[in-house]
Design a protein around this motif. Structure first.
Motif, PDB file in Angstrom:
ATOM      1  N   GLU A  83     -43.151 -20.018 -37.908  1.00 18.40           N
ATOM      2  CA  GLU A  83     -41.769 -19.546 -38.033  1.00 18.40           C
ATOM      3  C   GLU A  83     -41.694 -18.362 -38.999  1.00 18.40           C
ATOM      4  OE1 GLU A  83     -37.411 -19.941 -37.713  1.00 18.40           O
ATOM      5  OE2 GLU A  83     -39.096 -20.611 -36.481  1.00 18.40           O
ATOM      6  N   ILE A  84     -42.415 -18.425 -40.108  1.00 18.99           N
ATOM      7  CA  ILE A  84     -42.447 -17.318 -41.062  1.00 18.99           C
ATOM      8  C   ILE A  84     -43.044 -16.074 -40.408  1.00 18.99           C
ATOM      9  CG2 ILE A  84     -43.575 -16.473 -43.160  1.00 18.99           C
ATOM     10  CD1 ILE A  84     -43.233 -19.303 -44.315  1.00 18.99           C
ATOM     11  N   ARG A  85     -44.175 -16.252 -39.717  1.00 17.27           N
ATOM     12  CA  ARG A  85     -44.847 -15.113 -39.078  1.00 17.27           C
ATOM     13  C   ARG A  85     -43.969 -14.462 -38.024  1.00 17.27           C
ATOM     14  NH1 ARG A  85     -49.435 -18.746 -39.297  1.00 17.27           N
ATOM     15  NH2 ARG A  85     -49.017 -19.400 -37.147  1.00 17.27           N
ATOM     16  N   ASN A  86     -43.216 -15.256 -37.289  1.00 18.06           N
ATOM     17  CA  ASN A  86     -42.469 -14.721 -36.159  1.00 18.06           C
ATOM     18  C   ASN A  86     -41.104 -14.170 -36.542  1.00 18.06           C
ATOM     19  OD1 ASN A  86     -42.468 -14.216 -33.293  1.00 18.06           O
ATOM     20  ND2 ASN A  86     -40.910 -15.788 -33.106  1.00 18.06           N
ATOM     21  N   ARG A  87     -40.478 -14.748 -37.559  1.00 13.25           N
ATOM     22  CA  ARG A  87     -39.091 -14.381 -37.858  1.00 13.25           C
ATOM     23  C   ARG A  87     -38.897 -13.640 -39.179  1.00 13.25           C
ATOM     24  NH1 ARG A  87     -35.269 -16.832 -34.580  1.00 13.25           N
ATOM     25  NH2 ARG A  87     -36.030 -18.506 -33.241  1.00 13.25           N
ATOM     26  N   ARG A  88     -39.749 -13.914 -40.156  1.00 15.03           N
ATOM     27  CA  ARG A  88     -39.479 -13.384 -41.493  1.00 15.03           C
ATOM     28  C   ARG A  88     -40.410 -12.270 -41.921  1.00 15.03           C
ATOM     29  NH1 ARG A  88     -39.030 -19.040 -44.624  1.00 15.03           N
ATOM     30  NH2 ARG A  88     -39.212 -17.675 -46.449  1.00 15.03           N
ATOM     31  N   ALA A 115     -39.869 -16.652 -29.406  1.00 12.86           N
ATOM     32  CA  ALA A 115     -38.824 -17.367 -30.149  1.00 12.86           C
ATOM     33  C   ALA A 115     -37.787 -18.010 -29.231  1.00 12.86           C
ATOM     34  CB  ALA A 115     -38.136 -16.405 -31.118  1.00 12.86           C
ATOM     35  N   GLY A 116     -37.938 -17.815 -27.913  1.00 11.05           N
ATOM     36  CA  GLY A 116     -37.024 -18.449 -26.973  1.00 11.05           C
ATOM     37  C   GLY A 116     -35.696 -17.737 -26.785  1.00 11.05           C
ATOM     38  N   VAL A 117     -35.636 -16.453 -27.135  1.00 13.00           N
ATOM     39  CA  VAL A 117     -34.405 -15.670 -26.965  1.00 13.00           C
ATOM     40  C   VAL A 117     -34.201 -15.367 -25.476  1.00 13.00           C
ATOM     41  CG1 VAL A 117     -33.285 -13.468 -27.552  1.00 13.00           C
ATOM     42  CG2 VAL A 117     -34.647 -14.689 -29.265  1.00 13.00           C
ATOM     43  N   ARG A 119     -33.433 -13.584 -21.876  1.00 14.18           N
ATOM     44  CA  ARG A 119     -33.956 -12.334 -21.333  1.00 14.18           C
ATOM     45  C   ARG A 119     -33.012 -11.164 -21.601  1.00 14.18           C
ATOM     46  NH1 ARG A 119     -37.564 -11.027 -17.172  1.00 14.18           N
ATOM     47  NH2 ARG A 119     -37.850 -13.251 -16.757  1.00 14.18           N
ATOM     48  N   GLU A 120     -31.725 -11.369 -21.403  1.00 14.95           N
ATOM     49  CA  GLU A 120     -30.748 -10.288 -21.606  1.00 14.95           C
ATOM     50  C   GLU A 120     -30.711  -9.838 -23.064  1.00 14.95           C
ATOM     51  OE1 GLU A 120     -25.913  -9.555 -21.141  1.00 14.95           O
ATOM     52  OE2 GLU A 120     -26.882 -11.204 -20.055  1.00 14.95           O
ATOM     53  N   ASP A 121     -30.714 -10.802 -23.970  1.00 16.93           N
ATOM     54  CA  ASP A 121     -30.667 -10.472 -25.396  1.00 16.93           C
ATOM     55  C   ASP A 121     -31.971  -9.823 -25.843  1.00 16.93           C
ATOM     56  OD1 ASP A 121     -29.284 -10.347 -27.811  1.00 16.93           O
ATOM     57  OD2 ASP A 121     -30.132 -12.233 -28.534  1.00 16.93           O
ATOM     58  N   ARG A 122     -33.092 -10.272 -25.267  1.00 12.55           N
ATOM     59  CA  ARG A 122     -34.373  -9.660 -25.599  1.00 12.55           C
ATOM     60  C   ARG A 122     -34.375  -8.175 -25.271  1.00 12.55           C
ATOM     61  NH1 ARG A 122     -37.002 -14.138 -22.853  1.00 12.55           N
ATOM     62  NH2 ARG A 122     -37.918 -12.690 -21.341  1.00 12.55           N
ATOM     63  N   ARG A 123     -33.911  -7.831 -24.078  1.00 15.48           N
ATOM     64  CA  ARG A 123     -33.899  -6.423 -23.670  1.00 15.48           C
ATOM     65  C   ARG A 123     -32.973  -5.601 -24.565  1.00 15.48           C
ATOM     66  NH1 ARG A 123     -35.014  -2.822 -19.537  1.00 15.48           N
ATOM     67  NH2 ARG A 123     -33.435  -1.202 -19.284  1.00 15.48           N
ATOM     68  N   ARG A 124     -31.800  -6.150 -24.848  1.00 18.15           N
ATOM     69  CA  ARG A 124     -30.838  -5.428 -25.693  1.00 18.15           C
ATOM     70  C   ARG A 124     -31.431  -5.149 -27.067  1.00 18.15           C
ATOM     71  NH1 ARG A 124     -27.779  -6.830 -29.693  1.00 18.15           N
ATOM     72  NH2 ARG A 124     -28.172  -9.074 -29.391  1.00 18.15           N
ATOM     73  N   ARG A 125     -32.040  -6.150 -27.668  1.00 16.53           N
ATOM     74  CA  ARG A 125     -32.583  -5.988 -29.011  1.00 16.53           C
ATOM     75  C   ARG A 125     -33.826  -5.104 -29.018  1.00 16.53           C
ATOM     76  NH1 ARG A 125     -32.505 -12.036 -31.423  1.00 16.53           N
ATOM     77  NH2 ARG A 125     -33.731 -11.024 -33.080  1.00 16.53           N
TER      78      ARG A 125
END
Length: 229
Positions: A83-88, A115-117, A119-125
């Protein structure tokens, strides 16, 4: 006084292979506060990349204590470390580590997919992150269609897509020409001005000099720790 993001107290790292032992780090004591821009500088084999792997929770010490944002790494589960490696933490490497078959934006979205986001939000971000590093017009290009400097920017966009508070960069200018190096360092400075903590590993004095503080390491030990000139 700012809160510490990184605290190492007597940290050591020993690699063992049968009867052979290699002491990569010895009694490292280091504090890096929120919002600092620090360069860790040393020659090849000095232990700086081992230190970076420990800072990013890619490896764990064999001695001493490491706290990241106040949490003792030795008390965290593998899921907590992931979680630290992926998000922080946002990682930037010398080799870019981009997937050749995927477009820039699909490379950037990968941490969000893990992280399970949606598909639409992944592309936007991912598109927003590429725009942040000046590559809004290259989102559909694959790595082979981009210059070295542009590939490093894609890698930096990927590091930023989860909006991490800490950026760890291991020799990020090692494969770049002088113009791309200057562009990359300017981007690190901008990220630091925005409030992110930046830790940059390098063997180049002119790269380290762009940081606000330089920590010098040799033979697995910190030799000096001072503000950059």
């Amino acid at each position: 006084m700012p809160d510490p993001v990184i605290e190492l107290d007597g940290v050591g790292k020993t690699y063992r292979s049968g009867a052979l032992e290699v002491e990569a780090l010895r009694d490292i004591c280091l504090r890096i506060d929120q919002g600092e821009y620090v360069a860790i500088m040393g020659p090849s084999g000095s232990g700086k990349s081992t230190l970076m792997h420990i800072l990013g929770c890619l490896d764990v010490p064999t001695a001493g204590t490491y706290r990241i944002a106040g949490e003792d790494v030795s008390e965290l589960s593998e899921a907590d470390l992931a979680e630290i490696r992926n998000r922080r933490v946002g990682f930037v490497f010398q080799q870019f580590n981009l997937l050749a078959s995927m477009s820039a934006w699909r490379n950037v979205e990968l941490p969000l997919a893990y992280a399970g986001v949606s598909r639409e939000d992944r592309r936007r971000r991912a598109l927003a992150s590429l725009d942040r590093v000046g590559l809004a017009d290259r989102v559909e290009h694959r790595p082979g269609e981009l210059s070295g400097g542009q590939q490093q920017r894609v890698a930096m966009a990927r590091a930023l897509v989860n909006d991490p508070a800490l950026i760890l960069a291991d020799e990020p200018t090692g494969n770049l020409d002088s113009a791309s190096t200057a562009d990359t360092l300017e981007l690190f400075e901008e990220l630091n001005r925005q409030g992110r903590t930046v830790v940059l590993i390098t063997h180049e004095a002119e790269v380290a000099a762009r940081a606000h503080r330089v920590v010098r390491i040799r033979d697995g030990r910190i030799n000096s720790d001072a503000e950059a000139a």
